[in-house]
Design a protein around this motif. Sequence first.
Motif, short mmCIF file in Angstrom:
data_model
loop_
_atom_site.label_atom_id
_atom_site.label_comp_id
_atom_site.label_asym_id
_atom_site.label_seq_id
_atom_site.Cartn_x
_atom_site.Cartn_y
_atom_site.Cartn_z
N THR A 427 0.71 -1.01 -0.26
CA THR A 427 0.01 0.18 0.08
C THR A 427 0.70 1.21 -0.18
O THR A 427 0.19 2.20 -0.74
N VAL A 428 1.88 1.28 0.50
CA VAL A 428 2.62 2.48 0.54
C VAL A 428 4.06 2.49 -0.35
O VAL A 428 4.47 1.50 -0.44
N PRO A 429 3.46 3.84 -1.07
CA PRO A 429 5.40 3.87 -2.15
C PRO A 429 6.71 4.15 -1.62
O PRO A 429 6.33 4.30 -0.25
N TYR A 430 7.16 3.55 -2.42
CA TYR A 430 8.69 3.12 -2.11
C TYR A 430 9.59 3.22 -3.17
O TYR A 430 9.49 2.88 -4.25
N LEU A 431 10.76 3.65 -2.91
CA LEU A 431 11.74 3.76 -3.75
C LEU A 431 13.06 2.14 -3.81
O LEU A 431 12.85 1.94 -2.43
N HIS A 446 13.44 2.20 0.13
CA HIS A 446 12.80 3.01 1.41
C HIS A 446 11.23 3.93 0.74
O HIS A 446 11.01 3.70 -0.02
N LEU A 447 10.95 3.21 1.72
CA LEU A 447 9.66 3.72 2.48
C LEU A 447 9.35 4.72 2.56
O LEU A 447 9.87 5.58 3.08
N LEU A 448 8.19 5.03 2.13
CA LEU A 448 7.70 6.26 2.10
C LEU A 448 5.93 6.73 2.54
O LEU A 448 5.61 6.39 1.93
N ASP A 489 -4.53 11.08 -2.30
CA ASP A 489 -4.58 10.16 -3.46
C ASP A 489 -3.46 9.38 -3.67
O ASP A 489 -3.10 9.40 -4.61
N GLY A 490 -2.58 9.83 -2.70
CA GLY A 490 -1.35 8.32 -3.15
C GLY A 490 -0.20 9.67 -3.59
O GLY A 490 0.72 9.49 -4.03
N ALA A 491 -0.19 10.57 -4.17
CA ALA A 491 0.50 12.40 -4.69
C ALA A 491 2.00 12.05 -3.60
O ALA A 491 1.79 12.04 -2.76
#
Length: 924
Positions: A427-431, A446-448, A489-491
């Motif tokens: 669910t979480v954006p990450y690099l 790296h989790l954001l 919106d997850g931006a």
Amino acid sequence: MARVVIREEIEKQTPVIIRNSGQVITLRNPLEDSETKSFQFDYTYGLSKDDNGYLQPAAQAEQKQILTDLVPRLLRNAWKGYNCALIAYGQRGTGKSVSIFGNKSYQGAISAVCDKLFDQIPLAKDTLCQVSISMMEVYNNEVRDLMSNNVQESTLKVRENKRIGYYVDGLKVLAVATVSDIERILKEGKRNRALLSTEMNSLSTHSSTVLFQLKFVQKCLKKSGQIINKSSIINFVDLPATGAESGVVNESLEKNLSVFHSVVEALIDNKEAKVPFNDSTLTKLLKPVLSGHSKITLIANISPIDSDYNRTMTVLKFAEQFRKIVLNAGVNESVTDEVIQKLREENAELLSELRNEENLVLKYSDPKEFQKIMEKRKKEIYRIIRSNEEEIDELKQTWEDKLLITLQKMLKVAELREAAFEQDKETVPYLWNLHEDPQLTGSIVHLLQPILSYTIGRQTDDNEDKSDITLNGLSIQRTHAVITNEGRDGAVSLSPCTSSKVLVNGRLVDKPITLHHNDRITFGCHHLYVLNHPREMKSLPATNKPVAITYLQAIEDIAISSGYTTESDDNIKKEVFRLIPMVHEANIISEELDKRLSFEIVSLPLKARGGKRETKVMIQKKQLVTGKMSLWSVECFCSRYIAMKDIYQKQVKEYDLILSNDEDPFWEPDCNEALMGQAYVYMQYLPYMVQMEDTVTISDLDGHKIGQLNVHVLPHKPNPIQPLDDNSSIENTDDTLGKRIQFQFKIKNAVGLPERAKKGVFCKFHFFLDVNESVTKTIAETVSPNFNYMKEVTIDPVTPSTLYSLRNEPLLIELWTKETQVEKWEPSSVEEEMKVTMDTKELMRHERQTRGCPVVIKVLQRQTVKIESEVMKYELATMKAKVNHLEASVKRVEDLITKAEEKNDDKILLIDLQKAVKNILKNE
């Protein structure tokens, strides 16, 4: 005898030059089919054959079969108490690292050995089995501990002990209890290796050695009450890739491999006193393996394609030599109490030596020299005593204590990081990182988290303004960028900081930008990351799911944004992509050291070099103030690139570093040759044996016209040389096949050249199949030099390939100038006056603003239009020649009819009419 197996792997369908007959491999010279050489080994893999016994391309070598054959033998020897080694050696891209570490699809040797070993341990009765591991990397003659939690401070010293030989002082050896422990630690080791390779500006992971050691100890209690230890160390060695495919030659790497080869040669010749183990860090570490006291298997990895013939031959010859090493391995068995007693006795002897130092004074007449040597010896003695005490403590330490230390040192950190990631990654954006080595891609994450901002920047000594995501290396600012998961919106947004270098999908960004799923972000010089955005990915329709991102795709982004077209030859594209990070780094070093120079890749369309269609890649060096440009070969640039990195590292440590010109890789000597422009001469009319005199355009490296060149092609009769008349021309070019043609090729003069031509200009060219380059004399003090150059050319016989080249390939003529360092340069415009006051960073920024793209690649696209106009001109000349022949043939028919009418004869000889009509039909 050492065992040697051969592994073959290629990436795509291609002609091959290897024949496999069981254990025998035959290598064929692609330039001379009759020249072959055969080699015999223990096993061969990935060598599928057709009906004629020739290799067929394989997407992946038979990894499963390799493990089936090699792993049981390794484990049998380990249980017996022998030291073992599995060494991967060979060419880049041939499955070397896959053999040892595996990949997402295939299990590696380390994982397979650990799986089998832990399956067998419960079956050992009345025996306590203990497993511990260590992992290190050797790069640039330095040893790095890949098990360290602080990769920046992981460099260790290699020392020598008279009892155990060479060892790495301070290397972490971690006890493990399960296969999953090893897998987690191995994953952390790969992560640390990826961090080291980017943050410490390593040239490439292909230039380093990775040594993974698995120590297996069996403890048995004898009736006497003594504990007997039977131990085995299994060494997994991934050696650096042989050959410098990209032209990069690292001196320490070359030395390490050279010494490694010398050690093998000396061992084969049985010259124990002359084995140069001490000459490199790599061979010091491999001494226990190579000295004959281990059971060794070498996996020699080769490429069977014709373009890799020389490198493949080198690997096969070395593997053949390696197989001759004579092994004399013994079982490693000891009593714990006896080992402790020996260590204590050694410490007592060393302390006694310190107390009796006055006995040594008689050896030295100079008291200062004695004091200096004794201080050094004292340090060494105290270090050995400390090392022995640590070994005694380790022998006394319980296995449970060792496992607890492992848990605290690395496993806990790895588990916490992995648990956090596994919980949120859906669910979480990450690099996640991209790396040139596929083994290391995706090893850093790296989790954001939502509604949070993360600062990205370099590590600092203090805790103030500490970055959330720490990056180090060239051009990384203290605060480099801020990335924010805005939650709405997850931006996800990215804001580069002032003067920091951030590329998104290859394009330089200098203001806040919204990121999307699979965007490629480059921070500074080395750090490549991809954004994984789960919400965006799920919202995409099933038919539009994005493909997996690779390192090469990220490099291709930079190439395209620089104007490079990727529709080129695969080999050229491969070379350009390899050079992009190096040129980018050279530009950053130039900025950091304020050299006022820039570098870019130049793709030169040499369409008639040696009679072959090819493009030549070179590196253009530009002085940003004066605008002076010169071209370096890829080999020249790569050797200087290594020196640039070394100078930069020294400059960081020594701010007052002063270099002579010879030591400065950015400096060029006076009287340097520079490519001024190019001209293309088409030879389509030559097979018709008609003379041609023409004026062709000379274009500079940006495709701008800088002058004209007058050339003359004059076909003639042989011995004595006589010009051909109009009736000597050929009606159909196929008529020249198998015959000899002779002509004079003249370069008369050039006109309208720029002022820099007054320093002296000359022409260079390869006339189709000529091996040697043709060069005119140098003319100075004029912008309209008269070369008056003439080359006598004989083609005997004319072959289909020669005829094809004459019909279709232009002759490239290069115009070169003799450049000299300008002692006193005076600006001639307001812009040039402004440049004088700028530093390199400002000059680079001005260059980017002027061009609108990163200064990395230059492609001569505008010149193509000019070449097409030249082609049209020569095609027109050729058509005129054909028309002349048609008119002559029609005239013959008319003459036949006229003669018949004059004789009042209604008959014409059939043979004469057929000949005339045939000539007309040919030209149609």
